[in-house]
Design an enzyme around this catalytic site. Structure first.
Site, PDB file in Angstrom:
ATOM      1  N   THR A 151      10.631  54.554  54.116  1.00 36.37           N
ATOM      2  CA  THR A 151      10.020  53.395  54.771  1.00 36.37           C
ATOM      3  C   THR A 151      11.033  52.452  55.427  1.00 36.37           C
ATOM      4  OG1 THR A 151      10.062  52.168  52.705  1.00 36.37           O
ATOM      5  CG2 THR A 151       8.027  53.355  53.230  1.00 36.37           C
ATOM      6  N   THR A 208      11.114  58.148  49.740  1.00 35.93           N
ATOM      7  CA  THR A 208      10.446  58.054  48.443  1.00 35.93           C
ATOM      8  C   THR A 208       9.225  58.964  48.349  1.00 35.93           C
ATOM      9  OG1 THR A 208      11.145  55.757  48.383  1.00 35.93           O
ATOM     10  CG2 THR A 208       9.387  56.373  46.861  1.00 35.93           C
ATOM     11  N   ASP A 223      17.652  59.746  53.028  1.00 32.00           N
ATOM     12  CA  ASP A 223      17.192  58.383  52.765  1.00 32.00           C
ATOM     13  C   ASP A 223      17.173  57.742  54.151  1.00 32.00           C
ATOM     14  OD1 ASP A 223      17.435  55.480  52.370  1.00 32.00           O
ATOM     15  OD2 ASP A 223      17.548  56.044  50.254  1.00 32.00           O
ATOM     16  N   SER A 224      16.078  57.102  54.529  1.00 33.35           N
ATOM     17  CA  SER A 224      15.986  56.658  55.920  1.00 33.35           C
ATOM     18  C   SER A 224      17.013  55.593  56.257  1.00 33.35           C
ATOM     19  CB  SER A 224      14.572  56.180  56.255  1.00 33.35           C
ATOM     20  OG  SER A 224      14.329  54.901  55.752  1.00 33.35           O
ATOM     21  N   SER A 225      17.571  54.924  55.249  1.00 31.29           N
ATOM     22  CA  SER A 225      18.598  53.933  55.576  1.00 31.29           C
ATOM     23  C   SER A 225      19.889  54.612  56.047  1.00 31.29           C
ATOM     24  CB  SER A 225      18.842  52.993  54.399  1.00 31.29           C
ATOM     25  OG  SER A 225      18.838  53.701  53.197  1.00 31.29           O
TER      26      SER A 225
HETATM   27  N1  ASP Z   1      15.321  53.966  50.908  1.00 25.70           N
HETATM   28  C1  ASP Z   1      14.103  54.742  51.040  1.00 25.70           C
HETATM   29  C2  ASP Z   1      14.084  55.276  52.452  1.00 25.70           C
HETATM   30  O1  ASP Z   1      13.856  54.519  53.330  1.00 25.70           O
HETATM   31  C3  ASP Z   1      12.928  53.913  50.755  1.00 25.70           C
HETATM   32  C4  ASP Z   1      11.636  54.549  51.047  1.00 25.70           C
HETATM   33  O2  ASP Z   1      11.502  55.744  51.202  1.00 25.70           O
HETATM   34  O3  ASP Z   1      10.656  53.835  51.124  1.00 25.70           O
HETATM   35  O4  ASP Z   1      14.283  56.447  52.633  1.00 25.70           O
END
Ligand code: ASP
Length: 601
Positions: A118, A23, A86-88
């Site tokens: 995050t 994000t 996207d970190s997921s």
């Molecule tokens: N889904 C996003 C990620 O983890 C959420 C974020 O960046 O906070 O890449």
């Protein structure tokens, strides 16, 4: 009152920013949706005066505006992941990519900032903490709940704060900066999906806080006990998993999660590490996995606190060989397990030992990896193994033979294996030319003798007194050891005259047991010395009855003469040793009555 800003040119610190995704760097499209757009982050950043002081010229770098209480002017450049992630969607391969980028640029920058989503930020920070070994510069991982480019954003503060930490503070750790808090990377976890305080380290106070002033809790900084060179470790074990215990979990589910090729598992249990201890069938699955050498680490499902053996339902796990993860986060436990399992030089025992130590400050313990953490011998070996000093080779050749000798004295082949893994050469010779095999033979440590033989130690090596391991075994009458040496090719290599001399000396002193050891090792007890005399001649002359009795069966001809023409019988008669004369006569009669070719066994 606002502080006065000095406009003179300050010293500069260079930070390498790695934009992985998330994000923090997303941009809104025409529908207002947040999307990752490649190759735009850096350009957009330069449009923000808080992120770019256009008046300051620094080739290939963006300069931050001067900050009054910071000694260094921050210059940074940005490299972007392709594709942005996207970190997921991230995994171990992505951690390796980030770690490699840091390692490659380590010498060219003063610090690093990693911009990351995050969701799995805490996993990445934990993994990097282990992979970047002997880190000596700050690496700050950050992200945001709202993009830097939104009018209202936590991203800008997180980004700028991270840049300041990475450039102006000597904190040699992988950290997370989020919501004005500086946290140890391998202690963090995502605690809130909506708040600007999305990440926290529940079991460790923050390393620092950024309020009006930046306050760093310097006593909390993790400083390793060794000053080794930075290195990158990328060989993480992929076959690690996580099992969350829940009421009614089935045996089939547990079995499935523990089956091959799984090598390690983080077991997330209730409260202080408690497990449904009345479910014997579940415990059997764990037991069976431990026997298969799967490493299981117990951590709590709670967001804070640690596992303990306060309850029977918890201690049952340690009884079957599950390792306590203390107060590690699930992220730290998972990445540490992947790291430890990936270490080829540690065997299973050492891997388990290392898991309960604090390698990067990931768990609370007063056991730190230094001398005495495992035991003195292994502690010294580990320190030598990790040492990068120029004197390392010299130190190793001084210490390792002594450490191997200590392990042999204890009869501890496991310790010998550990030492080997740390780089000790079990065949090394000390300043007297003696090997561990000499010592093991002298001490009669059959297990060590067999271990050293299988490790390839030379069997017939002579020390500076021309003594071989076989001599040591003979001199201590270790018959099992003698036989083990012979079976594997050891040879008594003394010239016949030397052997004859020794036989004489042993006979004169009535050392019958030693004569037998000598014979067992391959000596011919009928050898004659320069005067043509055998051990039997001397035994008869001196009247050593037990020696005569022992030697006689090995002499086909007890009447053989020396260079003066004297037989053992002649000497016995001349010295009036009647009992020996009788013994010899008896033997002679027996010989005549028997097959003349029969020889004693
Ligand atoms: N889904 C996003 C990620 O983890 C959420 C974020 O960046 O906070 O890449």
């Amino acid at each position: 009152m606002a502080e006065k800003i000095c406009t003179c040119r300050k010293k500069e610190a260079r930070v390498h920013v790695i934009f992985v995704g998330g994000t923090i760097g997303m941009i809104r499209n025409e529908n207002g949706d947040l999307v990752c757009v490649p190759n735009i982050f850096c350009k957009r950043l330069t449009e923000y005066p808080t992120c770019n002081d256009q008046s300051y010229k620094a080739e290939n770098f963006i300069a931050l505006p001067m900050l009054p209480d910071m000694p260094y002017r921050v210059l940074y450049d940005v490299v972007e992941f392709n594709p942005l992630l996207d970190s997921s969607c991230m995994g171990m391969g992505d951690w390796q990519k980030i770690a490699k980028e840091v390692a490659i640029k380590m010498c060219s920058y003063d610090g690093f900032v990693i911009l990351h989503g995050t969701d799995t930020l805490a996993y990445t920070a934990s993994a990097l903490a282990f992979m970047l070994e002997n880190l000596n510069k700050p690496v700050v991982v950050t992200g945001a709940q709202i993009s830097i480019f939104d009018p209202r954003s936590d991203g800008r503060d997180n980004f700028l704060g991270s840049l300041l930490i990475a450039s102006n503070f000597n904190i040699p750790e992988v950290m997370v900066f989020f919501g004005n808090k500086l946290l140890r990377g391998c202690r963090t976890t995502k605690v809130n999906a909506d708040s600007f305080h999305a990440l926290d380290s529940p079991n460790l106070p923050a390393l620092g806080k950024m309020n009006v002033k930046i306050e760093i809790n310097s006593r909390q900084i993790f400083r390793p006990c060794t000053v080794n060179k930075f290195s990158l470790f990328c060989n993480l074990e992929e076959n690690v998993g996580m099992i969350r215990i829940y009421p009614g979990i089935t045996v089939a589910t547990l079995k499935e999660s523990l089956k091959e090729p799984i090598k390690g598992v983080v077991l997330q249990t209730y409260g202080a590490g408690n497990f449904p201890a009345d479910r014997e069938e579940l415990l059997d699955e764990l037991r069976e996995a431990v026997l298969r050498e799967v490493i299981i680490v117990n951590v709590t499902q709670c967001s804070a606190g640690m596992v303990s053996s306060a309850y029977a339902s918890g201690s049952v796990l340690s009884e079957i060989g599950v390792i306590s993860g203390h107060d590690m986060t699930q992220e730290a436990a998972f990445t540490k397990l992947a790291y430890v399992l990936g270490k080829p030089e540690w065997d299973l025992v050492n891997k388990k030992k290392v898991l309960v130590l604090s390698l990067r400050g990931e768990l609370t313990t007063n056991k730190v990896p230094k001398i005495n953490d495992i035991d003195l011998i292994e502690g010294v070996a580990r320190t030598l193994h990790m040492s990068t000093s120029l004197e390392k080779e010299q130190m190793c050749s001084t210490f390792y033979p002594a450490l191997v000798a200590a392990a042999v004295t204890q009869g501890d082949t496991q310790k010998m294996a550990d030492l080997q893994q740390y780089g000790a050469d079990l065949c090394d010779r000390n300043e007297d030319g003696r090997t561990a095999l000499h010592l093991a033979c002298y001490l009669g440590k059959l297990n060590c003798v067999c271990y050293l033989i299988s490790a390839g130690c030379p069997l017939n090596v002579q020390d500076r007194f021309n003594r071989t391991p076989l001599h040591e075994a003979i001199d201590t009458d270790n018959h099992d050891v003698i036989l083990a040496l012979l079976k594997n090719g050891a040879k008594l290599c003394d010239p016949p005259l030397v052997q004859a001399e020794l036989l004489r000396a042993l006979t004169e002193r009535g050392k019958v047991k030693r004569l037998e050891s000598f014979r067992l090792a391959g000596a011919d007890v009928t050898l004659a010395d320069r005067t043509g005399r055998t051990a039997l001649h001397y035994a008869c002359q001196l009247g050593i009855h037990e020696a005569v009795e022992y030697l006689l069966p090995y002499y086909k001809n007890p009447l053989l003469k020396d260079e003066l023409g004297m037989s053992p019988m002649d000497y016995a008669k001349a010295a009036n040793h009647e009992h020996i004369v009788t013994l010899l006569r008896f033997k002679e009669n027996e010989r005549r009555n028997q097959d003349p070719c029969a020889c004693p066994k």
